[in-house]
Write a protein that holds these residues in place. Sequence first.
Motif, mmCIF file in Angstrom:
data_model
loop_
_atom_site.group_PDB
_atom_site.id
_atom_site.type_symbol
_atom_site.label_atom_id
_atom_site.label_comp_id
_atom_site.label_asym_id
_atom_site.label_seq_id
_atom_site.Cartn_x
_atom_site.Cartn_y
_atom_site.Cartn_z
ATOM 1 N N ILE A 40 0.822 -1.202 0.000
ATOM 2 C CA ILE A 40 0.000 0.000 0.000
ATOM 3 C C ILE A 40 0.864 1.264 0.000
ATOM 4 C CG2 ILE A 40 -1.762 1.300 1.238
ATOM 5 C CD1 ILE A 40 -2.816 -1.221 -0.007
ATOM 6 N N TRP A 41 1.932 1.274 0.813
ATOM 7 C CA TRP A 41 2.750 2.479 0.922
ATOM 8 C C TRP A 41 3.397 2.840 -0.409
ATOM 9 C CZ3 TRP A 41 7.899 2.940 -0.280
ATOM 10 C CH2 TRP A 41 8.628 1.752 -0.409
ATOM 11 N N TYR A 42 3.777 1.802 -1.173
ATOM 12 C CA TYR A 42 4.414 2.063 -2.458
ATOM 13 C C TYR A 42 3.398 2.604 -3.462
ATOM 14 C CZ TYR A 42 7.829 1.581 -6.184
ATOM 15 O OH TYR A 42 8.718 1.856 -7.196
ATOM 16 N N VAL A 43 2.192 2.076 -3.412
ATOM 17 C CA VAL A 43 1.127 2.550 -4.300
ATOM 18 C C VAL A 43 0.805 4.010 -4.000
ATOM 19 C CG1 VAL A 43 -1.292 2.251 -4.981
ATOM 20 C CG2 VAL A 43 0.159 0.245 -4.608
ATOM 21 N N VAL A 44 0.715 4.340 -2.705
ATOM 22 C CA VAL A 44 0.437 5.720 -2.305
ATOM 23 C C VAL A 44 1.552 6.649 -2.789
ATOM 24 C CG1 VAL A 44 0.176 7.292 -0.336
ATOM 25 C CG2 VAL A 44 -0.982 5.072 -0.326
ATOM 26 N N LEU A 45 2.808 6.219 -2.586
ATOM 27 C CA LEU A 45 3.950 7.012 -3.046
ATOM 28 C C LEU A 45 3.888 7.213 -4.549
ATOM 29 C CD1 LEU A 45 6.772 8.320 -2.692
ATOM 30 C CD2 LEU A 45 7.744 6.018 -2.942
ATOM 31 N N TYR A 46 3.564 6.173 -5.275
ATOM 32 C CA TYR A 46 3.510 6.232 -6.733
ATOM 33 C C TYR A 46 2.433 7.214 -7.190
ATOM 34 C CZ TYR A 46 4.440 4.163 -11.347
ATOM 35 O OH TYR A 46 4.824 3.956 -12.639
ATOM 36 N N VAL A 47 1.255 7.138 -6.573
ATOM 37 C CA VAL A 47 0.153 8.026 -6.961
ATOM 38 C C VAL A 47 0.489 9.481 -6.633
ATOM 39 C CG1 VAL A 47 -2.262 8.614 -6.497
ATOM 40 C CG2 VAL A 47 -1.603 6.217 -6.776
ATOM 41 N N ILE A 48 1.095 9.707 -5.475
ATOM 42 C CA ILE A 48 1.512 11.070 -5.115
ATOM 43 C C ILE A 48 2.520 11.600 -6.133
ATOM 44 C CG2 ILE A 48 2.803 12.443 -3.428
ATOM 45 C CD1 ILE A 48 1.549 10.726 -1.238
ATOM 46 N N ALA A 49 3.482 10.751 -6.510
ATOM 47 C CA ALA A 49 4.491 11.157 -7.491
ATOM 48 C C ALA A 49 3.847 11.481 -8.831
ATOM 49 C CB ALA A 49 5.535 10.055 -7.654
ATOM 50 N N MET A 50 2.828 10.717 -9.236
ATOM 51 C CA MET A 50 2.156 11.002 -10.506
ATOM 52 C C MET A 50 1.343 12.288 -10.415
ATOM 53 S SD MET A 50 3.319 8.823 -12.534
ATOM 54 C CE MET A 50 4.798 8.864 -11.519
ATOM 55 N N GLY A 51 0.829 12.602 -9.220
ATOM 56 C CA GLY A 51 0.174 13.887 -9.025
ATOM 57 C C GLY A 51 1.170 15.024 -9.181
ATOM 58 N N ALA A 103 -0.242 16.414 -18.869
ATOM 59 C CA ALA A 103 -0.570 16.672 -17.466
ATOM 60 C C ALA A 103 -1.751 15.850 -16.962
ATOM 61 C CB ALA A 103 -0.866 18.165 -17.256
ATOM 62 N N VAL A 104 -2.518 15.247 -17.873
ATOM 63 C CA VAL A 104 -3.688 14.472 -17.439
ATOM 64 C C VAL A 104 -3.561 13.002 -17.834
ATOM 65 C CG1 VAL A 104 -6.190 14.176 -17.643
ATOM 66 C CG2 VAL A 104 -5.222 16.477 -17.489
ATOM 67 N N ILE A 105 -3.500 12.733 -19.126
ATOM 68 C CA ILE A 105 -3.570 11.339 -19.601
ATOM 69 C C ILE A 105 -2.365 10.524 -19.154
ATOM 70 C CG2 ILE A 105 -3.599 9.869 -21.646
ATOM 71 C CD1 ILE A 105 -5.229 12.025 -23.047
ATOM 72 N N ILE A 106 -1.146 11.040 -19.385
ATOM 73 C CA ILE A 106 0.055 10.266 -19.051
ATOM 74 C C ILE A 106 0.158 9.982 -17.549
ATOM 75 C CG2 ILE A 106 2.580 10.402 -18.926
ATOM 76 C CD1 ILE A 106 2.619 11.416 -21.736
ATOM 77 N N PRO A 107 0.055 10.983 -16.658
ATOM 78 C CA PRO A 107 0.128 10.670 -15.222
ATOM 79 C C PRO A 107 -1.005 9.755 -14.761
ATOM 80 C CG PRO A 107 0.499 13.011 -15.579
ATOM 81 C CD PRO A 107 0.014 12.443 -16.878
ATOM 82 N N LEU A 108 -2.197 9.930 -15.341
ATOM 83 C CA LEU A 108 -3.326 9.094 -14.945
ATOM 84 C C LEU A 108 -3.089 7.632 -15.300
ATOM 85 C CD1 LEU A 108 -6.191 8.925 -13.793
ATOM 86 C CD2 LEU A 108 -7.064 9.387 -16.096
ATOM 87 N N LEU A 109 -2.590 7.371 -16.508
ATOM 88 C CA LEU A 109 -2.329 5.988 -16.918
ATOM 89 C C LEU A 109 -1.213 5.366 -16.075
ATOM 90 C CD1 LEU A 109 -2.607 6.230 -20.809
ATOM 91 C CD2 LEU A 109 -4.204 5.133 -19.227
ATOM 92 N N PHE A 110 -0.181 6.140 -15.779
ATOM 93 C CA PHE A 110 0.873 5.639 -14.903
ATOM 94 C C PHE A 110 0.306 5.293 -13.523
ATOM 95 C CE2 PHE A 110 4.340 7.528 -17.605
ATOM 96 C CZ PHE A 110 5.105 6.380 -17.696
#
Length: 261
Positions: free
Chosen positions: A193-204, A241-248
Amino acid sequence: MSEFKQTFNSSLGKKLIMALTGLFLCTFLIVHLAGNLQLFQNDEGYAFNVYANFLTHFPPIEVIAYLLYASILVHALYALILTLKNQKARPVKYATVNKSPTSWSSKNMGLLGSILFLFIVIHMGDFWRKYKYTDTVGFKEYRTNVITGQRTVTDFVPPADAKFEHSFTTENDVEIVRVKDLHKTVSDSFSQIWYVVLYVIAMGALSFHLLHGFQSAFRSLGWVHRKYTPVVEFIGTWFFAVIIPLLFALMPVYYCYLMHK
């Protein structure tokens, strides 16, 4: 000092370097996303593992990879230099605050870039370093009948007395592919979970970074035109700013869901 050195040591020169390295990194994002989309295929990691093997064993790609690492370091270094220079030149904060998203991202590029740089270090240590320089990543063997398309997947243990990296052979009508199983490393990481949260924050952070950075790169290069600038702004906003970070961001969320459902 030559005119060339004077140019690239000036604020304008630094911004040009930032623009060129930034656009190169934007190009890499497209290629990296295209490869990582293989994670969504329900093929037990076959397409993704073959893709990872190609990236790490095709000489021209390896050369480009080192250019990529250099671009990341140069981009980060010049961003730090320009940020510190701007702070020194303007020690007093603005009295009013513009709350528009673009204005917020433009004034927080240092913070956004720091988050991304930290993420890149963790991400490369968890995947690239393990894949290239450790024996912690196992192997998979894929046997595909080229006539029927049926595929069997098993773990593969290389001979202990030989240095094995990969192999692609054909026996009768069966294609045999033996490659490192980076897919399992990805699955294990994305189950945390922590890695997923970190990943999503980084994509934001990536989203807001690109929201300002992509358009700013074209302005720094002087590529501003009444007809084409709106196109650049549209691509920078919706695609980068939208599609690429969202897909990642969907990748770790998807794998985390599969692991915990």
